[in-house]
Design a protein around this motif. Structure first.
Motif, mmCIF file in Angstrom:
data_model
loop_
_atom_site.group_PDB
_atom_site.id
_atom_site.type_symbol
_atom_site.label_atom_id
_atom_site.label_comp_id
_atom_site.label_asym_id
_atom_site.label_seq_id
_atom_site.Cartn_x
_atom_site.Cartn_y
_atom_site.Cartn_z
ATOM 1 N N ALA A 5 8.557 -2.542 6.869
ATOM 2 C CA ALA A 5 7.759 -3.392 5.967
ATOM 3 C C ALA A 5 6.373 -3.629 6.529
ATOM 4 O O ALA A 5 5.372 -3.631 5.804
ATOM 5 C CB ALA A 5 8.481 -4.708 5.736
ATOM 6 N N LEU A 6 6.293 -3.825 7.853
ATOM 7 C CA LEU A 6 4.988 -4.028 8.506
ATOM 8 C C LEU A 6 4.123 -2.781 8.383
ATOM 9 O O LEU A 6 2.921 -2.863 8.087
ATOM 10 C CB LEU A 6 5.203 -4.373 9.977
ATOM 11 C CG LEU A 6 3.935 -4.550 10.825
ATOM 12 C CD1 LEU A 6 3.072 -5.687 10.271
ATOM 13 C CD2 LEU A 6 4.302 -4.815 12.281
ATOM 14 N N LEU A 7 4.754 -1.600 8.578
ATOM 15 C CA LEU A 7 4.008 -0.345 8.477
ATOM 16 C C LEU A 7 3.472 -0.152 7.066
ATOM 17 O O LEU A 7 2.315 0.242 6.858
ATOM 18 C CB LEU A 7 4.905 0.823 8.879
ATOM 19 C CG LEU A 7 4.260 2.207 8.841
ATOM 20 C CD1 LEU A 7 3.056 2.278 9.773
ATOM 21 C CD2 LEU A 7 5.297 3.284 9.212
ATOM 22 N N ILE A 8 4.298 -0.446 6.076
ATOM 23 C CA ILE A 8 3.870 -0.316 4.680
ATOM 24 C C ILE A 8 2.713 -1.270 4.389
ATOM 25 O O ILE A 8 1.726 -0.910 3.716
ATOM 26 C CB ILE A 8 5.057 -0.580 3.733
ATOM 27 C CG1 ILE A 8 6.093 0.538 3.872
ATOM 28 C CG2 ILE A 8 4.574 -0.706 2.294
ATOM 29 C CD1 ILE A 8 7.390 0.269 3.116
ATOM 30 N N ALA A 9 2.790 -2.478 4.889
ATOM 31 C CA ALA A 9 1.727 -3.470 4.677
ATOM 32 C C ALA A 9 0.412 -3.003 5.297
ATOM 33 O O ALA A 9 -0.670 -3.164 4.710
ATOM 34 C CB ALA A 9 2.140 -4.811 5.255
ATOM 35 N N ILE A 10 0.506 -2.391 6.473
ATOM 36 C CA ILE A 10 -0.700 -1.880 7.142
ATOM 37 C C ILE A 10 -1.338 -0.775 6.328
ATOM 38 O O ILE A 10 -2.553 -0.748 6.107
ATOM 39 C CB ILE A 10 -0.354 -1.390 8.558
ATOM 40 C CG1 ILE A 10 0.018 -2.585 9.447
ATOM 41 C CG2 ILE A 10 -1.522 -0.633 9.162
ATOM 42 C CD1 ILE A 10 0.545 -2.206 10.815
ATOM 43 N N ILE A 11 -0.488 0.145 5.856
ATOM 44 C CA ILE A 11 -0.997 1.273 5.069
ATOM 45 C C ILE A 11 -1.631 0.788 3.772
ATOM 46 O O ILE A 11 -2.717 1.228 3.367
ATOM 47 C CB ILE A 11 0.120 2.291 4.793
ATOM 48 C CG1 ILE A 11 0.563 2.955 6.101
ATOM 49 C CG2 ILE A 11 -0.331 3.341 3.790
ATOM 50 C CD1 ILE A 11 1.797 3.835 5.973
ATOM 51 N N GLN A 12 -1.006 -0.153 3.102
ATOM 52 C CA GLN A 12 -1.479 -0.643 1.813
ATOM 53 C C GLN A 12 -2.809 -1.413 1.947
ATOM 54 O O GLN A 12 -3.603 -1.440 0.999
ATOM 55 C CB GLN A 12 -0.416 -1.541 1.172
ATOM 56 C CG GLN A 12 0.844 -0.813 0.742
ATOM 57 C CD GLN A 12 0.562 0.221 -0.341
ATOM 58 O OE1 GLN A 12 -0.103 -0.080 -1.336
ATOM 59 N NE2 GLN A 12 1.066 1.434 -0.154
ATOM 60 N N ASN A 13 -3.016 -2.016 3.084
ATOM 61 C CA ASN A 13 -4.224 -2.839 3.263
ATOM 62 C C ASN A 13 -5.288 -2.169 4.139
ATOM 63 O O ASN A 13 -6.288 -2.801 4.480
ATOM 64 C CB ASN A 13 -3.852 -4.188 3.881
ATOM 65 C CG ASN A 13 -3.064 -5.061 2.896
ATOM 66 O OD1 ASN A 13 -3.625 -5.688 2.004
ATOM 67 N ND2 ASN A 13 -1.739 -5.082 3.060
ATOM 68 N N ALA A 14 -5.067 -0.907 4.501
ATOM 69 C CA ALA A 14 -6.037 -0.194 5.333
ATOM 70 C C ALA A 14 -7.357 -0.009 4.577
ATOM 71 O O ALA A 14 -7.377 0.210 3.365
ATOM 72 C CB ALA A 14 -5.481 1.160 5.749
ATOM 73 N N ILE A 15 -8.461 -0.103 5.310
ATOM 74 C CA ILE A 15 -9.791 0.084 4.705
ATOM 75 C C ILE A 15 -9.987 1.537 4.306
ATOM 76 O O ILE A 15 -10.541 1.840 3.238
ATOM 77 C CB ILE A 15 -10.890 -0.357 5.688
ATOM 78 C CG1 ILE A 15 -10.772 -1.855 5.963
ATOM 79 C CG2 ILE A 15 -12.265 -0.033 5.140
ATOM 80 C CD1 ILE A 15 -11.738 -2.350 7.030
ATOM 81 N N ASP A 16 -9.561 2.464 5.169
ATOM 82 C CA ASP A 16 -9.677 3.885 4.861
ATOM 83 C C ASP A 16 -8.523 4.332 3.971
ATOM 84 O O ASP A 16 -7.459 3.712 3.930
ATOM 85 C CB ASP A 16 -9.677 4.709 6.146
ATOM 86 C CG ASP A 16 -10.982 4.555 6.924
ATOM 87 O OD1 ASP A 16 -11.989 4.148 6.293
ATOM 88 O OD2 ASP A 16 -10.999 4.831 8.135
ATOM 89 N N GLY A 17 -8.764 5.449 3.261
ATOM 90 C CA GLY A 17 -7.706 6.022 2.434
ATOM 91 C C GLY A 17 -6.682 6.758 3.278
ATOM 92 O O GLY A 17 -7.029 7.413 4.263
ATOM 93 N N SER A 29 2.533 10.089 -1.087
ATOM 94 C CA SER A 29 2.101 8.679 -1.142
ATOM 95 C C SER A 29 0.575 8.620 -1.061
ATOM 96 O O SER A 29 -0.062 9.497 -0.474
ATOM 97 C CB SER A 29 2.729 7.866 -0.015
ATOM 98 O OG SER A 29 2.218 8.294 1.244
ATOM 99 N N ILE A 30 0.013 7.563 -1.629
ATOM 100 C CA ILE A 30 -1.425 7.367 -1.607
ATOM 101 C C ILE A 30 -1.692 5.860 -1.600
ATOM 102 O O ILE A 30 -1.128 5.117 -2.406
ATOM 103 C CB ILE A 30 -2.113 8.056 -2.819
ATOM 104 C CG1 ILE A 30 -3.629 7.837 -2.755
ATOM 105 C CG2 ILE A 30 -1.517 7.599 -4.141
ATOM 106 C CD1 ILE A 30 -4.400 8.688 -3.770
ATOM 107 N N ASN A 31 -2.454 5.372 -0.636
ATOM 108 C CA ASN A 31 -2.673 3.925 -0.539
ATOM 109 C C ASN A 31 -3.803 3.473 -1.496
ATOM 110 O O ASN A 31 -4.545 4.298 -2.041
ATOM 111 C CB ASN A 31 -2.934 3.507 0.904
ATOM 112 C CG ASN A 31 -4.329 3.896 1.378
ATOM 113 O OD1 ASN A 31 -4.970 4.750 0.779
ATOM 114 N ND2 ASN A 31 -4.787 3.277 2.451
ATOM 115 N N PRO A 32 -3.934 2.168 -1.726
ATOM 116 C CA PRO A 32 -4.940 1.644 -2.671
ATOM 117 C C PRO A 32 -6.367 2.094 -2.360
ATOM 118 O O PRO A 32 -7.153 2.358 -3.270
ATOM 119 C CB PRO A 32 -4.793 0.134 -2.535
ATOM 120 C CG PRO A 32 -3.365 -0.069 -2.150
ATOM 121 C CD PRO A 32 -3.041 1.074 -1.238
#
Length: 395
Positions: A5-17, A29-32
């Motif tokens: 869950a922590l890893l997913i949160a990091i990926i979702q909120n990362a500044i870079d794509g 997968s593709i982050n926001p």
């Protein structure tokens, strides 16, 4: 589960794509941040080949990389920090830095791409290049302008040098002319003056007012011409730097009495020059010739600009501090508006009318007193007269 869950949160909120693809190049997968960069919603990108995010010819080359990988088992898309161009959903291209890493997960290979947008950096870089180009262009223009200015200055310098040489030659010619003219004119003028005096003497027995009148005119004209020649010769010496004061001690009273006697002979009918001395001391150390020129000029002006039946004051005073010489008259005076220009060369006051003169006398007097490190001053009022004061410091 907590770490996942922590890893997913990091990926979702990362500044870079961040994008993950499988071995066939399909997006898993593709982050926001990546969605925002490319303009795709997650459901529009997941399951599609990653080449949808690439412009030609990278799109075709990516398929070739995958094919080669399937044949050789070596991936050519792996790299760190490569600068590539991405294509957004609307077709817009933008630069970014791509870092790709290979991850073993659940017995298969997954490729993760880290995308850092370079749009702002590239814009800043382009602006910097544009500014540098503009600056270089500006420097080139300024250099050309400076070179042109230097060429003009060089040309001006040459022209000025030539002009100075010509001016020097003209100055020498003028000096020679003034010197020759002064000496050549003096001889016939002296003869005319002598002849006029002889005519006046021989005509006394005839007692003819007309002869006396015209002889007086001749002597007056000769005196004016002699005065003009003296002024021009003095001016030439001053401008050429030939005039230097020579000091020696002499008796000021005897000196002034001699000048008074000489100038009285040039005075108008019933004009009287009254000389007075104040003080018990009579010796001074000055330039005899320069001082005489100053006094003669001032008394001559007093004679010219005063009427008949008038008095001209001439005084000398010696005290412990100063030697003061004054020449005064009750003539036409100097208009207040003209007084500031009085010592300028060739300047004549507006009320002089037809009275002859060159406008050089007072300029010469001022320059002579300056040469002797002394000063001249005056007071004047129209139709009431003028007072000139020359002051010398005593040693």
């Amino acid at each position: 589960m907590e770490n996942a869950a922590l890893l997913i949160a990091i990926i979702q909120n990362a500044i870079d794509g961040i994008i993950t693809i499988d071995e066939r190049g399909k997006i898993e997968s593709i982050n926001p941040s990546a969605c925002l960069l490319f303009g795709y919603a997650p459901e529009e990108a997941i399951g599609k080949n990653v080449s949808i995010l690439m412009p030609p010819p990278d799109k075709e080359q990516h398929d070739e990389y995958l094919s080669r990988y399937q044949q050789t088992g070596r991936a050519h898309i792996i790299g760190v920090g490569r600068e590539v161009v991405g294509q957004k959903k609307d077709g817009t291209l933008f630069p970014f830095r791509l870092g790709i890493s290979e991850v073993q997960y659940s017995g298969r290979k997954i490729y993760t791409g880290f995308i850092h947008d370079l749009t702002r950096e590239k814009e800043a870089e382009d602006k910097l290049k544009e500014y540098a180009a503009h600056l270089e262009e500006l420097v080139t223009e300024r250099t050309k302008s400076l070179n042109a200015t230097v060429e003009k200055l060089q040309l001006t310098k040459e022209e000025l040098s030539l002009s100075l040489e010509k001016e020097k030659e003209l100055g020498l010619l003028k000096s020679r002319f003034v010197s020759i003219a002064s000496h050549e004119f003096r001889t016939p003028l002296t003869s005319v003056q002598l002849s006029a005096s002889l005519i006046e003497k021989y005509a006394e027995q005839f007692n003819s007012p007309n002869i006396v009148k015209h002889v007086g005119k001749i002597k007056g004209a000769v005196g004016n011409l002699t005065s003009i020649l003296n002024d021009f010769l003095s001016l030439e010496k001053l401008e050429s730097g030939k005039e230097e004061p020579t000091y020696h001690e002499f008796n000021l009273v005897q000196f002034a009495e001699t000048i008074t006697e000489e100038m009285q002979g040039l005075a108008k009918q019933n004009q009287n020059i009254i000389y007075q001395h104040t003080g018990t001391q009579s010796l001074v150390s000055l330039d005899h010739n320069l001082l005489k020129n100053c006094i003669v000029n001032l008394i001559n002006n007093a004679i010219k600009y005063s009427g008949e039946n008038s008095f001209i004051g001439f005084t000398t005073e010696i005290n412990k501090q100063e030697c003061i010489i004054t020449i005064s008259d009750n003539g036409i005076g100097i208009p207040e508006a003209d007084q500031k220009h009085l010592f300028e060369a060739f300047f004549r006051a507006h009320n002089t009318g037809t009275i002859p003169g060159t406008g050089l006398g007072l300029n010469i007097v001022a320059r002579y007193t300056s040469l002797m490190n002394e000063k001249i001053d005056f007071k004047s009022e129209v139709n009431k007269g003028t007072l000139f004061i020359i002051t010398f410091q005593m040693p």
